[in-house]
Scaffold this motif. Sequence first.
Motif, short mmCIF file in Angstrom:
data_model
loop_
_atom_site.label_atom_id
_atom_site.label_comp_id
_atom_site.label_asym_id
_atom_site.label_seq_id
_atom_site.Cartn_x
_atom_site.Cartn_y
_atom_site.Cartn_z
N GLU A 93 1.36 -2.25 11.88
CA GLU A 93 0.73 -2.44 13.18
C GLU A 93 -0.11 -1.21 13.49
O GLU A 93 0.30 -0.08 13.20
CB GLU A 93 1.78 -2.64 14.27
N ALA A 94 -1.29 -1.43 14.03
CA ALA A 94 -2.20 -0.32 14.33
C ALA A 94 -3.12 -0.71 15.47
O ALA A 94 -3.30 -1.89 15.79
CB ALA A 94 -3.02 0.03 13.09
N SER A 95 -3.71 0.31 16.09
CA SER A 95 -4.72 0.09 17.12
C SER A 95 -6.10 0.05 16.47
O SER A 95 -6.34 0.72 15.47
CB SER A 95 -4.67 1.21 18.17
N ASN A 96 -6.98 -0.74 17.06
CA ASN A 96 -8.36 -0.76 16.58
C ASN A 96 -9.30 -0.50 17.76
O ASN A 96 -9.02 -0.89 18.89
CB ASN A 96 -8.70 -2.11 15.93
N ASP A 97 -10.40 0.18 17.46
CA ASP A 97 -11.43 0.40 18.46
C ASP A 97 -12.30 -0.83 18.57
O ASP A 97 -12.21 -1.76 17.76
CB ASP A 97 -12.28 1.62 18.09
N HIS A 98 -13.20 -0.84 19.58
CA HIS A 98 -14.19 -1.91 19.65
C HIS A 98 -14.96 -1.95 18.33
O HIS A 98 -15.39 -0.91 17.81
CB HIS A 98 -15.16 -1.67 20.81
N THR A 99 -15.12 -3.14 17.78
CA THR A 99 -15.75 -3.30 16.46
C THR A 99 -16.98 -4.19 16.61
O THR A 99 -16.88 -5.34 17.02
CB THR A 99 -14.75 -3.92 15.47
N ALA A 100 -18.13 -3.64 16.26
CA ALA A 100 -19.40 -4.36 16.42
C ALA A 100 -19.48 -5.52 15.42
O ALA A 100 -18.78 -5.53 14.40
CB ALA A 100 -20.57 -3.40 16.20
N PRO A 101 -20.33 -6.52 15.68
CA PRO A 101 -20.47 -7.65 14.75
C PRO A 101 -20.85 -7.18 13.36
O PRO A 101 -21.67 -6.27 13.19
CB PRO A 101 -21.60 -8.48 15.38
N GLY A 102 -20.21 -7.79 12.35
CA GLY A 102 -20.51 -7.47 10.97
C GLY A 102 -19.84 -6.24 10.44
O GLY A 102 -19.90 -5.96 9.24
N ARG A 103 -19.20 -5.47 11.30
CA ARG A 103 -18.53 -4.25 10.84
C ARG A 103 -17.09 -4.58 10.46
O ARG A 103 -16.37 -5.25 11.20
CB ARG A 103 -18.55 -3.20 11.94
N ASP A 104 -16.67 -4.10 9.28
CA ASP A 104 -15.32 -4.40 8.78
C ASP A 104 -14.27 -3.79 9.71
O ASP A 104 -14.50 -2.77 10.38
CB ASP A 104 -15.13 -3.87 7.37
N LEU A 105 -13.11 -4.41 9.71
CA LEU A 105 -11.97 -3.94 10.50
C LEU A 105 -11.06 -3.13 9.58
O LEU A 105 -10.50 -3.67 8.62
CB LEU A 105 -11.22 -5.14 11.09
N ARG A 106 -10.94 -1.84 9.83
CA ARG A 106 -10.16 -0.95 8.97
C ARG A 106 -9.07 -0.28 9.79
O ARG A 106 -9.36 0.37 10.80
CB ARG A 106 -11.06 0.10 8.32
N VAL A 107 -7.82 -0.44 9.37
CA VAL A 107 -6.69 0.08 10.13
C VAL A 107 -5.66 0.70 9.20
O VAL A 107 -5.52 0.31 8.04
CB VAL A 107 -6.01 -1.04 10.96
N GLN A 108 -4.97 1.70 9.73
CA GLN A 108 -3.83 2.27 9.01
C GLN A 108 -2.56 1.59 9.51
O GLN A 108 -2.22 1.67 10.69
CB GLN A 108 -3.73 3.78 9.23
N SER A 109 -1.85 0.91 8.61
CA SER A 109 -0.69 0.14 9.01
C SER A 109 0.60 0.94 9.03
O SER A 109 1.59 0.52 9.62
CB SER A 109 -0.51 -1.05 8.07
N GLY A 110 0.62 2.11 8.37
CA GLY A 110 1.83 2.91 8.28
C GLY A 110 1.81 3.75 7.02
O GLY A 110 0.74 4.03 6.45
N ASP A 111 2.99 4.13 6.56
CA ASP A 111 3.14 4.92 5.33
C ASP A 111 3.88 4.12 4.27
O ASP A 111 4.73 3.28 4.59
CB ASP A 111 3.89 6.23 5.61
N ALA A 112 3.57 4.41 3.00
CA ALA A 112 4.21 3.70 1.89
C ALA A 112 5.69 4.06 1.79
O ALA A 112 6.10 5.18 2.11
CB ALA A 112 3.48 4.02 0.59
N PHE A 113 6.47 3.09 1.33
CA PHE A 113 7.91 3.28 1.16
C PHE A 113 8.22 3.73 -0.28
O PHE A 113 8.96 4.70 -0.49
CB PHE A 113 8.63 1.96 1.47
N ASP A 114 7.66 3.03 -1.26
CA ASP A 114 8.00 3.25 -2.67
C ASP A 114 7.08 4.23 -3.37
O ASP A 114 7.27 4.52 -4.55
CB ASP A 114 7.98 1.93 -3.42
N ILE A 115 6.07 4.71 -2.67
CA ILE A 115 5.14 5.66 -3.27
C ILE A 115 5.21 6.94 -2.45
O ILE A 115 4.97 6.93 -1.25
CB ILE A 115 3.70 5.10 -3.29
N THR A 116 5.55 8.04 -3.09
CA THR A 116 5.74 9.30 -2.40
C THR A 116 4.88 10.38 -3.06
O THR A 116 4.46 10.24 -4.21
CB THR A 116 7.21 9.74 -2.44
N ALA A 117 4.63 11.44 -2.31
CA ALA A 117 3.80 12.53 -2.82
C ALA A 117 4.35 13.86 -2.35
O ALA A 117 4.92 13.97 -1.27
CB ALA A 117 2.36 12.36 -2.36
N GLU A 118 4.15 14.87 -3.22
CA GLU A 118 4.57 16.24 -2.89
C GLU A 118 3.43 17.17 -3.28
O GLU A 118 2.87 17.07 -4.37
CB GLU A 118 5.85 16.62 -3.64
#
Length: 461
Positions: free
Chosen positions: A345-370
């Motif tokens: 779940e994420a918030s989105n800003d006003h999106t103009a016609p033809g512009r893709d909708l890009r959102v961050q849904s959260g963080d990965a569970f099975d993929i980690t980084a250090e």
Amino acid sequence: MKPSAICRLLSAVLLIGAAPAAAQTSLSIYRDGRVVVRRTLPQALQQGRNSLTFRLEALDPATLFSPDTAVSVTSATVRYPSTATDALAQAIGQTISFVRSKGDTIRATVVRVDPPQFKLSDGRLLLSPPGEPLFPAELVRTSPEAQVVLDASRARQRTEIAYVAQGITWEALYQVILAGARAQVTGTATVTSQGIRADTAEVQLVAGSIQRSRNKGMAVEEAQGQVSFMTRGARADQSVASEQAVGETHVYQLPGRLTIEPNVPITTALFPRSSAAVTQELIVPGVLPWRGWMGQNPEPNRVPVQVWYTIKRAAKTPFGDRPLPGGTVQLYQADSSGRVQLIGEASNDHTAPGRDLRVQSGDAFDITAERVQTDWNQEQLPPVRRGMPNRQRLTAAYRVTIANAKSETVTVDVREAHFGSWKITESSVPPEKLSSTESRFRVQVPAGGEATLTYTVQIEQ
């Protein structure tokens, strides 16, 4: 006053609830709770000055105007529902009943309200109320009463007024059901009233950045409680909201006419259910500060692997050609039994016609980084030319280890962004320059395995 002037002065009491079949209400609702109320009333106007009395809740007279260019508001006076003090003031000189206890009443004449003085039948005076007053109906104003004077340059068959009220909000919500490289997308708008009532009103939702500079109306409306607009109208045939641009905002006309009640949410589709292409990105955010110097920190630290989705909005489709008001995007995916599960779940800003909708849904569970800083050096550099201050160069090296517990290979982007003069001097994976300030490394991480990225950054100032 001349007889001709008297003839032009029309005094009429307009009871809004008295002729609901002819009155029409249109509401434009803003995200911050403001509502532009437009009323078309059956009261005819004569050429010249017209005096009308409206019974209308929460009218802020400062915002009242007529959308009819042939009509202007000369003055407006609002008297709100009576309090006990108001009613007593109206009763000065009158004899009314007071309840002292059940079945026990006494009559007294109201002499004055402040300080309180009441005269009994034997001539004695009380300096406090002898009981709970019982007021005749004609002394109590049960709803706000607005006395409005309108000037009409020509006769009109009806009266149009508009004003700004406060008390309804709305939000947009988008449901995205993921299925591989495609997604099913729906969008809805939910209207919730905090105090305004409207019976079969035409409703528009306004999306955009509309500055607020006046707050007086909010206090007036909140103090006066619920607002009631009684109208009647036919229900439209369309099932989703239509849209148009007005100035730098977008207005969404909801289908049909809505009956709005306090604390009763109403949800309407913004566009037909649509199919769209979708891509997923796994991103390790950078360690560099946007401005300034990076510090020395040899301790390894766990960094999140962000999950981003891009929902493509193809042109000439209901989903692609429609401007999307800012709101909340919920992402769902079916499990092995076909049950959809909320996966982001994420918030989105006003999106103009033809512009893709890009959102961050959260963080990965099975993929980690250090990430760990493996080297750090600061050195002085000679000035660019004589008379200029010395320069500094900061060099830092990093190692990022990415672990993948999934059963398939994944691609993870490690990104770095910094303002000003900086560069990547060496790396185990070739960097891709996304802009003048941002670069990324695309790292392939095998199923059930790890991948390591090393890189060195230089910043000069």
